[in-house]
Design a protein around this motif. Structure first.
Motif, short mmCIF file in Angstrom:
data_model
loop_
_atom_site.label_atom_id
_atom_site.label_comp_id
_atom_site.label_asym_id
_atom_site.label_seq_id
_atom_site.Cartn_x
_atom_site.Cartn_y
_atom_site.Cartn_z
N ARG A 276 0.84 -1.20 0.00
CA ARG A 276 0.00 0.00 0.00
C ARG A 276 0.88 1.25 0.00
O ARG A 276 0.63 2.21 -0.72
N ILE A 277 1.93 1.24 0.82
CA ILE A 277 2.80 2.42 0.92
C ILE A 277 3.47 2.70 -0.43
O ILE A 277 3.48 3.83 -0.90
N PHE A 278 4.03 1.67 -1.07
CA PHE A 278 4.77 1.91 -2.31
C PHE A 278 3.86 2.09 -3.52
O PHE A 278 4.32 2.28 -4.64
N GLY A 279 2.56 2.03 -3.28
CA GLY A 279 1.61 2.43 -4.32
C GLY A 279 1.38 3.93 -4.31
O GLY A 279 0.81 4.49 -5.23
N GLN A 280 1.83 4.60 -3.23
CA GLN A 280 1.59 6.04 -3.11
C GLN A 280 2.80 6.85 -3.61
O GLN A 280 3.43 7.58 -2.86
N THR A 281 3.08 6.68 -4.88
CA THR A 281 4.27 7.30 -5.45
C THR A 281 4.30 8.83 -5.28
O THR A 281 5.34 9.39 -4.98
N GLU A 282 3.14 9.47 -5.48
CA GLU A 282 3.13 10.94 -5.42
C GLU A 282 3.53 11.41 -4.02
O GLU A 282 4.37 12.29 -3.87
N LEU A 283 2.90 10.81 -3.00
CA LEU A 283 3.23 11.19 -1.62
C LEU A 283 4.73 10.99 -1.38
O LEU A 283 5.42 11.88 -0.89
N LEU A 284 5.24 9.82 -1.74
CA LEU A 284 6.63 9.51 -1.45
C LEU A 284 7.57 10.49 -2.16
O LEU A 284 8.54 10.95 -1.58
N GLU A 285 7.25 10.82 -3.40
CA GLU A 285 8.13 11.72 -4.13
C GLU A 285 8.05 13.14 -3.59
O GLU A 285 9.06 13.84 -3.49
N ARG A 286 6.86 13.54 -3.20
CA ARG A 286 6.70 14.90 -2.65
C ARG A 286 7.58 15.08 -1.40
O ARG A 286 8.14 16.15 -1.19
N ILE A 287 7.72 14.05 -0.58
CA ILE A 287 8.49 14.23 0.65
C ILE A 287 9.93 13.73 0.51
O ILE A 287 10.61 13.49 1.49
N GLY A 288 10.42 13.59 -0.71
CA GLY A 288 11.84 13.32 -0.90
C GLY A 288 12.21 11.86 -0.88
O GLY A 288 13.39 11.51 -0.81
N LEU A 289 11.21 10.99 -0.94
CA LEU A 289 11.52 9.56 -0.96
C LEU A 289 11.27 9.04 -2.37
O LEU A 289 11.34 9.79 -3.32
N ALA B 163 27.72 26.15 -2.09
CA ALA B 163 27.89 24.73 -1.73
C ALA B 163 26.73 24.22 -0.87
O ALA B 163 26.24 23.11 -1.08
N THR B 164 26.27 25.02 0.09
CA THR B 164 25.19 24.53 0.95
C THR B 164 23.88 24.42 0.18
O THR B 164 23.11 23.50 0.42
N SER B 165 23.64 25.33 -0.75
CA SER B 165 22.37 25.19 -1.48
C SER B 165 22.46 24.00 -2.44
O SER B 165 21.48 23.30 -2.66
N LEU B 166 23.66 23.75 -2.95
CA LEU B 166 23.82 22.60 -3.83
C LEU B 166 23.52 21.27 -3.12
O LEU B 166 22.96 20.35 -3.71
N VAL B 167 23.86 21.17 -1.85
CA VAL B 167 23.57 19.93 -1.12
C VAL B 167 22.22 19.96 -0.41
O VAL B 167 21.89 19.05 0.35
N GLY B 168 21.46 21.03 -0.63
CA GLY B 168 20.10 21.08 -0.09
C GLY B 168 20.00 21.44 1.38
O GLY B 168 19.07 21.00 2.05
N LEU B 169 20.96 22.21 1.88
CA LEU B 169 20.86 22.67 3.28
C LEU B 169 20.20 24.05 3.29
O LEU B 169 20.71 24.97 2.66
N PRO B 170 19.10 24.21 4.03
CA PRO B 170 18.44 25.51 4.05
C PRO B 170 19.27 26.55 4.81
O PRO B 170 20.02 26.21 5.74
N GLU B 171 19.14 27.80 4.38
CA GLU B 171 19.79 28.96 4.96
C GLU B 171 19.81 28.96 6.51
O GLU B 171 20.83 29.19 7.14
N ARG C 246 15.93 11.47 -2.43
CA ARG C 246 16.03 12.68 -3.24
C ARG C 246 17.41 13.33 -3.09
O ARG C 246 18.01 13.76 -4.07
N GLY C 247 17.91 13.36 -1.85
CA GLY C 247 19.22 13.95 -1.61
C GLY C 247 20.29 13.21 -2.39
O GLY C 247 21.18 13.81 -3.00
N ARG C 248 20.19 11.90 -2.38
CA ARG C 248 21.15 11.07 -3.09
C ARG C 248 21.11 11.38 -4.58
O ARG C 248 22.14 11.61 -5.21
N ARG C 249 19.91 11.46 -5.15
CA ARG C 249 19.78 11.71 -6.58
C ARG C 249 20.29 13.11 -6.92
O ARG C 249 21.04 13.30 -7.87
N ASP C 250 19.86 14.10 -6.13
CA ASP C 250 20.23 15.49 -6.43
C ASP C 250 21.73 15.72 -6.29
O ASP C 250 22.36 16.31 -7.15
N ILE C 251 22.30 15.26 -5.18
CA ILE C 251 23.71 15.56 -4.93
C ILE C 251 24.61 14.81 -5.91
O ILE C 251 25.52 15.39 -6.52
#
Ligand SMILES: Nc1ncnc2c1ncn2[C@@H]1O[C@H](COP(=O)(O)OP(=O)(O)OP(=O)(O)O)[C@@H](O)[C@H]1O
Ligand SMILES: Nc1ncnc2c1ncn2[C@@H]1O[C@H](COP(=O)(O)OP(=O)(O)OP(=O)(O)O)[C@@H](O)[C@H]1O
Ligand SMILES: [Mg+2]
Ligand SMILES: [Mg+2]
Lengths: 277, 286
Positions: A229-242, B126-134, B177-182
């Motif tokens: 169920r959790i990994f079906g919620q792609t939008e939520l996960l992507e929005r919060i950086g996962l 550098a800090t904005s590049l790694v996603g650290l807020p001000e 996301r951090g992994r992908r972005d950095i």
């Protein structure tokens, strides 16, 4: 199932009243039953490690309460019993390794439990074997490689044979085989001895193997359910950086291109059998 | 060659009962502008090798030459080398020491003798590049989450704008996301500015996606090396020493095994998607 951990409206504030005050947990409610295998995922700073440190009384609630086997962490007389039941593997093994040689380090927990020496030796031996570090028993832990330290830290907690084990990113520095072995060992303890497991990870495919996944965002639990169920919620996960595990992502893309693949695929076997049926 | 390592041997605790030979006659060449993946099982010597590349460790025997400078021979301080080669440590805590995040990231640029205005520009970049807020810049680096500390440590090295980046498990502890972005930013710096990158990682997926060439260490020796696709074509040899191939590559092997004649040498989700779809269109289901 009896309750292992119960958390009610838990808030945690670091540096309360100072300029650098951080509200790390914002009203967490959670119940984990004995024998569950729960993965926690969440972006950096979402509060996972803070929550973990409440589970054995290393941190105490700013507001709300945490009970382990019905023992409230706010009563200091319970702490010893709570730490006997809940073993914790920290995010950074340097914060965990205390003794000057590996063997003593692993023995530290069992010694504190007041076990007889023969039993301590047996447990230390077995734990070191399990993580593949028996040949390093006489080495100083601070002179080991990153992954070797992480293995010793895991051994130290295994040797305590706790009824609940909390692991904070235990495989972040392990090679692929080491990762698989640690996961297999933990799953084995969960299945054979009913050990409750709380497993924090940034590897989505590890979370996909748990019985239940909690998603944290900004100090709150924002989703809680079985991995499918959790990994079906792609939008939520992507929005919060996962995100979703790599093969789940591949399967979604194949489905969008018209291939007969189920909506949520959790491992290679599922994907292969849908394509080759 | 930008980096030339010849017969490098490193022995820890020499002469003691716990003596460890962490590297044994290692030869390694890295060309200017290369993106090299360095993989190997736990304890195989990756971090030891990484620390030789910016002079933090000295060879027990053998030579390490960077841009024609033999750094094994030198007794003098290696300041210029550390400016050229930036090393991100495996555990960020080993790298952080100032009272605020700002000062920590500013430490390297200040040491380069840059004026405060330029230091400030570099810290913000550098800090904005790694996603650290001000608002995190005034906090203590020791009161951060694990992934936030990792970001500070990476920013501190990037802020020096080294020509060579040696990254020891830079993505461990980062969220997806951090992994992908950095890693994405680092790839861009490699492509646009031609910086040389040596990535040490246990994450086969990241290595497959980023590295042009891979060197595999095993028990302190070079076990295997070659172009990324070739190295990940040797699943059995890698698995034999505790490593693996990326999950999508393993999937392609399974599909072939079940009779779907897809190419097995794919490295990324995108390549796998294309390959599977192509086969499907040709209506040759297994
Ligand atoms: N010792 C501390 N003092 C002050 N603030 C802290 C401290 N430890 C953590 N924090 C802050 O509390 C918040 C939650 O941190 P926590 O370590 O629980 O996050 P996390 O989910 O474990 O993140 P990561 O994935 O990076 O490990 C973050 O904003 C962090 O900066
Ligand atoms: N400071 C030290 N003193 C003594 N021995 C050490 C020291 N650092 C590392 N070693 C040993 O040298 C060998 C290589 O260690 P190294 O840290 O280079 O491995 P690694 O490939 O980086 O491993 P990992 O993947 O676990 O980070 C290991 O056997 C380790 O125990
Ligand atoms: Mg954490
Ligand atoms: Mg290492």
């Amino acid at each position: 199932m009896p309750v292992m951990i119960e958390i009610h409206d838990l808030w945690h504030v670091y540096g309360s009243g100072t300029a650098g005050e951080v509200v790390a947990l914002k009203g967490v409610n959670l119940r984990i039953d004995q024998g569950e295998f729960v993965a926690i995922i969440g972006s950096n700073g979402s509060g996972k490690s803070t929550l973990a440190r409440h589970l054995n009384g290393l941190l105490l609630p700013t507001r709300g309460w945490v009970k382990v086997c019905n023992l409230d962490t706010r009563s200091s007389e319970h702490l010893q019993e709570i730490r006997r039941r809940v073993g914790m593997v920290f995010e950074n093994p340097d914060n965990q390794l205390v003794a000057t040689i590996v063997e003593e380090d692993v023995a530290f927990g069992p010694e504190n439990l007041g076990l007889p020496p023969a039993e301590i030796r047996r447990r230390v031996e077995q734990a070191l074997e399990t993580v593949g570090m028996a040949t390093y028993r006489n080495h100083p832990p601070h002179l080991l490689s990153g992954g070797q330290k992480q293995r010793v830290a895991i051994a130290g907690v295994l040797a305590m044979e706790p009824s609940c084990i909390v692991l904070d990113e235990p495989t972040s520095m392990l090679d692929p085989q080491g990762r698989r072995e640690v996961l297999r060992t933990i799953r084995g303890l969960n299945e054979s001895r009913g050990m409750t497991v709380v497993y924090i990870t940034h590897f989505m495919e590890e979370a996909a193997a748990a019985g239940r996944v909690l998603v944290m965002d900004d100090g709150r639990i924002v989703a809680d359910g079985p991995p499918r169920r959790i990994f079906g919620q792609t939008e939520l996960l992507e929005r919060i950086g996962l995100g979703v595990p790599p093969l789940t992502r591949l399967a979604r893309r194949l489905r969008m291109r018209g291939l007969p693949v189920p909506e949520v695929v959790l491992d290679a076997e599922e994907l292969v059998s849908s394509l080759c049926s | 060659m930008l980096i030339e390592v010849t017969e490098l041997t490193h022995v820890y605790l020499r002469g003691s009962p716990l003596e460890v030979t962490a590297l044994r006659g290692v030869d390694l060449q890295v060309a200017e502008g290369e993106f090299l993946g360095l993989i190997g099982p736990t304890g195989s010597g990756k971090s030891t090798l990484a620390q030789h590349l910016n002079g933090l460790l000295r060879p027990t025997s053998g030579r390490v030459v960077v841009e024609g400078e033999d750094i094994s021979a030198k007794r003098k301080p290696l300041r210029s080398l550390r400016q050229k080669v930036g090393l991100v440590f495996q555990y960020p805590e080993h790298q952080l020491f100032e009272e605020t995040v700002y000062d920590d990231v500013a430490f390297g640029p200040r040491n380069l003798g840059l004026d405060e205005a330029e230091v400030k520009r570099r810290v913000h970049w550098a800090t904005s590049l790694v996603g650290l807020p001000e608002e995190m810049l005034s906090r203590s680096p020791f009161e951060l989450s694990g992934g936030q500390m990792r970001r500070v440590a990476i920013a501190g090295v990037l802020a020096m704008r080294p020509r060579v980046l040696v990254l020891d498990e830079p993505a461990a502890g980062l969220d997806p996301r951090g992994r992908r972005d950095i890693l994405g930013h680092i790839r861009k710096m490699h492509q646009k500015e031609g910086i040389t990158v040596i990535l040490v990682s246990h994450n086969m997926e990241d290595v497959a996606e980023l590295a042009q060439r891979i060197v595999v260490l095993h028990r302190g020796e070079v076990f295997l090396q070659g172009p990324t696709r070739k190295v990940f074509g040797q699943a059995e040899r890698l698995r034999g020493i505790g490593l693996d191939i990326p999950p999508v590559t393993a999937l392609m092997h399974q599909l072939r095994h079940r009779g779907l004649p897809v190419r097995a040498d794919v490295l990324t989700v995108e390549e796998a998607e294309q390959e599977i779809v192509n086969h499907w269109r040709q209506r040759r289901p297994c």
